[in-house]
Design an enzyme around this catalytic site. Structure first.
Site, PDB file in Angstrom:
ATOM      1  N   CYS A 246     -14.798  -1.711 -11.588  1.00 46.84           N
ATOM      2  CA  CYS A 246     -16.189  -2.024 -11.913  1.00 46.84           C
ATOM      3  C   CYS A 246     -16.856  -0.886 -12.679  1.00 46.84           C
ATOM      4  CB  CYS A 246     -16.962  -2.396 -10.644  1.00 46.84           C
ATOM      5  SG  CYS A 246     -18.473  -3.331 -10.985  1.00 46.84           S
ATOM      6  N   HIS A 331     -13.617  -7.076  -8.724  1.00 46.54           N
ATOM      7  CA  HIS A 331     -13.362  -6.361  -7.465  1.00 46.54           C
ATOM      8  C   HIS A 331     -12.097  -6.890  -6.785  1.00 46.54           C
ATOM      9  CE1 HIS A 331     -17.136  -4.002  -6.993  1.00 46.54           C
ATOM     10  NE2 HIS A 331     -17.555  -4.897  -7.880  1.00 46.54           N
ATOM     11  N   GLU A 333     -10.705  -5.792  -4.281  1.00 46.41           N
ATOM     12  CA  GLU A 333     -10.825  -5.661  -2.830  1.00 46.41           C
ATOM     13  C   GLU A 333     -11.641  -6.797  -2.206  1.00 46.41           C
ATOM     14  OE1 GLU A 333     -14.697  -4.138  -4.234  1.00 46.41           O
ATOM     15  OE2 GLU A 333     -12.638  -4.034  -4.962  1.00 46.41           O
TER      16      GLU A 333
END
Length: 361
Positions: A246, A331, A333
């Site tokens: 990001c 993202h 994650e």
């Protein structure tokens, strides 16, 4: 409590208030996630922003500490269609109203969030005032006119000191521009020895930690607001495997001489389609960003575009042609959102192992 939202174009939305009683000013954005409001509120990338949730019911499964992505709420306000005061989930410890009260965050509900979203899509993100106090429209306009938003949000959310999370695997330095907890969790799952450092840690200090790899985290705001980090990354990429997420992705592009720009309304949600060019495969990703890498600016910088957004064709991932350096705009994650692209953490591990093999030869 009464609640009101005053936009910089003069539009007023009247509803009811919840959370902390007060008034707040910030950038109004929208998020399309259907769940994950706790992770969204505690994501440091939302610092300085007022979040308008497009999903109409928020709070129905309550709040628990396990879902927090940092130690507090970083957003300045929350706007929803309706809130649930009687959550139903065995993990719930408090309501969304209690959470906002505890964290001193202003909330407004009972407004037309669909109308707000359409306005942002048409006109772009804009500043707004959110209040659940008894204020006039003139007072709200005055709040907005005197508002000066030139804060360094990365400085605000980044760790203030270096700390270590022990592991028996690869030594990773995580530069904290506003890192989400689940990025650290993904490194811990891979048994990494993680040292988290402030955003403005110098190249020399980082190298003293003897990292086998460096990760550039997510974070709030404009990547050009942290030029010292860009200068540090310019040196890091020459000597260490590097993975950016990001804001880290944007900083990496700037370090190689690329450019970034502010998007009209950004990408925020858990359902954004991304095409992995090298795998010839599409993924649904979690996203939260208001800036993007300018495609034309990296064409002659030895960078290869690896991922593109399926909605607007913006750059979602890059890698260097020769160095073990790569990054993604989305993202991997998740938290909230799909973790389909968590394989990128394994790719980072592979880069470190390959570098160690080359050094041993």
């Amino acid at each position: 409590m009464n609640g009101m939202l005053y936009l910089e174009d003069g539009t007023v939305y009247i509803g009811k208030g919840f959370g902390k009683k007060g008034t707040s000013v910030g950038e109004l954005i929208f998020n399309t996630s259907m769940t994950g409001y706790v992770e969204i509120l505690t994501d440091p990338s939302y610092a300085g922003q007022i979040i308008n949730m497009t999903y109409p019911l928020i709070g129905n499964y309550g709040v628990n500490q396990r879902d927090w992505e940092s130690k507090k709420i970083h957003a300045r306000g929350l706007v929803v269609k309706s809130i649930c005061d009687m959550p139903s989930n065995y993990t719930s410890r408090e309501t969304i109203n209690n959470m906002l009260e505890d964290m001193n965050v202003v909330g407004v509900y009972g407004v037309d969030t669909r109308s707000i979203t359409k306005k942002i899509r048409e006109k772009g993100t804009m500043r707004c005032v959110i209040t659940n106090e008894e204020l006039t429209i003139g007072q709200l306009a005055s709040y907005l006119n005197t508002y000066n938003d030139e804060k360094n949000y990365v400085k605000e959310v980044s760790t203030k000191e270096i700390y270590n999370i022990p592991g028996e695997g690869h030594k990773v330095v995580l530069i904290d521009f506003g890192a989400k907890a689940n990025i650290i969790e993904n490194l811990k799952k891979r048994n990494c020895d993680i040292t988290v450092v402030p955003y403005n840690t110098s190249f020399e200090e980082i190298m003293k930690l003897n990292p086998e790899g460096v990760m550039l985290s997510n974070g709030p705001g404009d990547p050009k607001d942290v030029p010292e980090a860009v200068e540090t990354v310019k040196k890091i990429v020459k000597v260490s495997p590097t993975f950016g997420i990001c804001l880290g992705h944007q900083i990496l592009a700037l370090a190689f001489g690329g450019n970034t720009y502010k998007m009209k309304f950004g990408h925020r949600g858990g359902n954004h389609g991304v095409y992995d060019i090298e795998k010839d495969k599409a993924y649904i990703t979690a996203q939260n960003h208001g800036y993007a890498v300018e495609k034309e600016s990296i064409e002659d910088k030895n960078l290869i575009i690896t991922h593109v957004n399926l909605n607007d064709n913006t750059v979602e991932g890059i890698r260097h042609k020769f160095l073990p350096v790569f990054s993604v705009q989305f993202h991997p994650e998740g938290a909230p959102g799909p973790a389909d692209s968590s394989y990128l953490f394994d790719k980072f591990i592979d880069c470190m192992e390959q570098k160690l093999k080359e050094q041993a030869m």
